[in-house]
Design a protein around this motif. Structure first.
Motif, PDB file in Angstrom:
ATOM      1  N   HIS A 152       0.753  -1.252  -0.003  1.00 48.86           N
ATOM      2  CA  HIS A 152      -0.134   0.113   0.173  1.00 48.86           C
ATOM      3  C   HIS A 152       0.827   1.190   0.079  1.00 48.86           C
ATOM      4  N   ALA A 153       0.742   1.863  -1.101  1.00 49.72           N
ATOM      5  CA  ALA A 153       1.460   3.230  -1.020  1.00 49.72           C
ATOM      6  C   ALA A 153       1.036   4.270  -0.220  1.00 49.72           C
ATOM      7  N   LEU A 154       1.808   5.118   0.300  1.00 46.57           N
ATOM      8  CA  LEU A 154       1.456   6.075   1.242  1.00 46.57           C
ATOM      9  C   LEU A 154       1.186   7.311   0.304  1.00 46.57           C
ATOM     10  N   SER A 155       0.210   7.938   0.450  1.00 43.69           N
ATOM     11  CA  SER A 155       0.064   9.128  -0.409  1.00 43.69           C
ATOM     12  C   SER A 155       0.090  10.380   0.531  1.00 43.69           C
ATOM     13  N   ALA A 156      -0.050  11.753  -0.075  1.00 43.98           N
ATOM     14  CA  ALA A 156       0.355  12.886   0.442  1.00 43.98           C
ATOM     15  C   ALA A 156      -1.176  13.116   1.471  1.00 43.98           C
ATOM     16  N   GLU A 157      -2.105  12.703   1.148  1.00 43.88           N
ATOM     17  CA  GLU A 157      -3.497  12.733   1.902  1.00 43.88           C
ATOM     18  C   GLU A 157      -3.537  11.852   3.037  1.00 43.88           C
ATOM     19  N   ASP A 158      -2.930  10.875   2.894  1.00 41.05           N
ATOM     20  CA  ASP A 158      -2.682   9.933   4.114  1.00 41.05           C
ATOM     21  C   ASP A 158      -1.910  10.342   5.312  1.00 41.05           C
ATOM     22  N   LEU A 159      -0.888  11.391   4.644  1.00 41.67           N
ATOM     23  CA  LEU A 159       0.203  12.048   5.625  1.00 41.67           C
ATOM     24  C   LEU A 159      -0.490  13.378   6.322  1.00 41.67           C
ATOM     25  N   GLY A 160      -1.879  13.647   5.649  1.00 34.84           N
ATOM     26  CA  GLY A 160      -2.599  14.979   6.150  1.00 34.84           C
ATOM     27  C   GLY A 160      -2.151  16.110   5.422  1.00 34.84           C
ATOM     28  N   PHE A 161      -1.614  15.998   4.190  1.00 30.85           N
ATOM     29  CA  PHE A 161      -1.513  17.405   3.469  1.00 30.85           C
ATOM     30  C   PHE A 161      -2.773  17.470   2.528  1.00 30.85           C
ATOM     31  N   PRO A 162      -2.754  18.850   2.256  1.00 30.41           N
ATOM     32  CA  PRO A 162      -4.107  19.113   1.459  1.00 30.41           C
ATOM     33  C   PRO A 162      -3.721  18.879   0.127  1.00 30.41           C
ATOM     34  N   VAL A 163      -4.453  18.154  -0.811  1.00 30.41           N
ATOM     35  CA  VAL A 163      -4.489  17.659  -2.122  1.00 30.41           C
ATOM     36  C   VAL A 163      -5.287  18.087  -3.140  1.00 30.41           C
ATOM     37  N   ASP A 164      -5.142  18.113  -4.343  1.00 29.21           N
ATOM     38  CA  ASP A 164      -6.014  18.329  -5.497  1.00 29.21           C
ATOM     39  C   ASP A 164      -6.667  17.066  -5.804  1.00 29.21           C
ATOM     40  N   SER A 165      -7.231  17.177  -6.914  1.00 36.11           N
ATOM     41  CA  SER A 165      -8.002  16.289  -7.458  1.00 36.11           C
ATOM     42  C   SER A 165      -6.828  14.961  -8.129  1.00 36.11           C
ATOM     43  N   TYR A 166      -5.974  15.388  -8.430  1.00 37.95           N
ATOM     44  CA  TYR A 166      -4.777  14.688  -9.111  1.00 37.95           C
ATOM     45  C   TYR A 166      -3.871  13.970  -8.037  1.00 37.95           C
ATOM     46  N   GLY A 167      -4.173  14.461  -6.712  1.00 40.64           N
ATOM     47  CA  GLY A 167      -3.425  13.587  -5.500  1.00 40.64           C
ATOM     48  C   GLY A 167      -2.083  14.327  -5.296  1.00 40.64           C
ATOM     49  N   LEU A 168      -1.968  15.317  -5.767  1.00 41.45           N
ATOM     50  CA  LEU A 168      -0.973  16.222  -5.602  1.00 41.45           C
ATOM     51  C   LEU A 168      -0.932  17.209  -4.511  1.00 41.45           C
ATOM     52  N   ILE A 169       0.073  17.747  -3.953  1.00 44.90           N
ATOM     53  CA  ILE A 169       0.021  18.559  -2.684  1.00 44.90           C
ATOM     54  C   ILE A 169      -0.507  19.969  -3.111  1.00 44.90           C
ATOM     55  N   MET A 170      -1.488  20.722  -2.728  1.00 43.03           N
ATOM     56  CA  MET A 170      -1.946  21.822  -3.206  1.00 43.03           C
ATOM     57  C   MET A 170      -1.265  22.966  -2.498  1.00 43.03           C
ATOM     58  N   VAL A 171      -0.927  23.917  -3.584  1.00 42.15           N
ATOM     59  CA  VAL A 171      -0.095  25.106  -2.884  1.00 42.15           C
ATOM     60  C   VAL A 171      -0.989  26.421  -3.314  1.00 42.15           C
ATOM     61  N   GLU A 172      -1.229  27.165  -2.310  1.00 43.61           N
ATOM     62  CA  GLU A 172      -2.061  28.485  -2.554  1.00 43.61           C
ATOM     63  C   GLU A 172      -1.013  29.609  -3.028  1.00 43.61           C
TER      64      GLU A 172
END
Length: 117
Positions: A94-114
């Motif tokens: 099971h691969a860990l994603s940024a969302e699993d680690l608690g980061f805000p992500v966009d629809s592609y699963g990338l970390i969202m930067v404002e």
């Protein structure tokens, strides 16, 4: 008073055996030095087995300590890794994603930067 012969060391190191034996036959001072050297040599030969026996004992103690240390560290690391959820997640694919680690992500699963422009 007779002067003591000082040729023993030089003849012992540099002279051939025949010349050295001839000098020992004629010089009482060097004969006495040779007797002292023979006594010391016999003493060293008597002590040699005890020295090597003690040295072998020390090596076996060091080897036993090293083996004990290896087993101890292996045991400690296996206990520390026993119930670790992160390792279980990585082990079973099971691969860990940024969302699993608690980061805000966009629809592609990338970390969202404002953008603040």
């Amino acid at each position: 008073m007779k002067e003591k012969c000082t040729k023993f060391e030089g003849m012992f190191v540099f002279a051939n055996e025949k010349d050295f034996e001839e000098h020992l036959g004629s010089c009482d001072d060097c004969k006495e030095e040779a007797k002292k050297m023979d006594d010391i040599s016999k003493l060293i030969q008597k002590a040699k087995p005890f020295y090597f026996k003690e040295r072998a004992r020390q090596k076996s103690i060091m080897a036993s300590c090293a083996i004990f240390l290896v087993f101890l560290t292996t045991g400690i690391f296996s206990v520390l890794n026993y119930n670790n959820a992160l390792l279980d997640t990585i082990k079973y694919g099971h691969a860990l994603s940024a969302e699993d680690l608690g980061f805000p992500v966009d629809s592609y699963g990338l970390i969202m930067v404002e953008n603040e422009f």
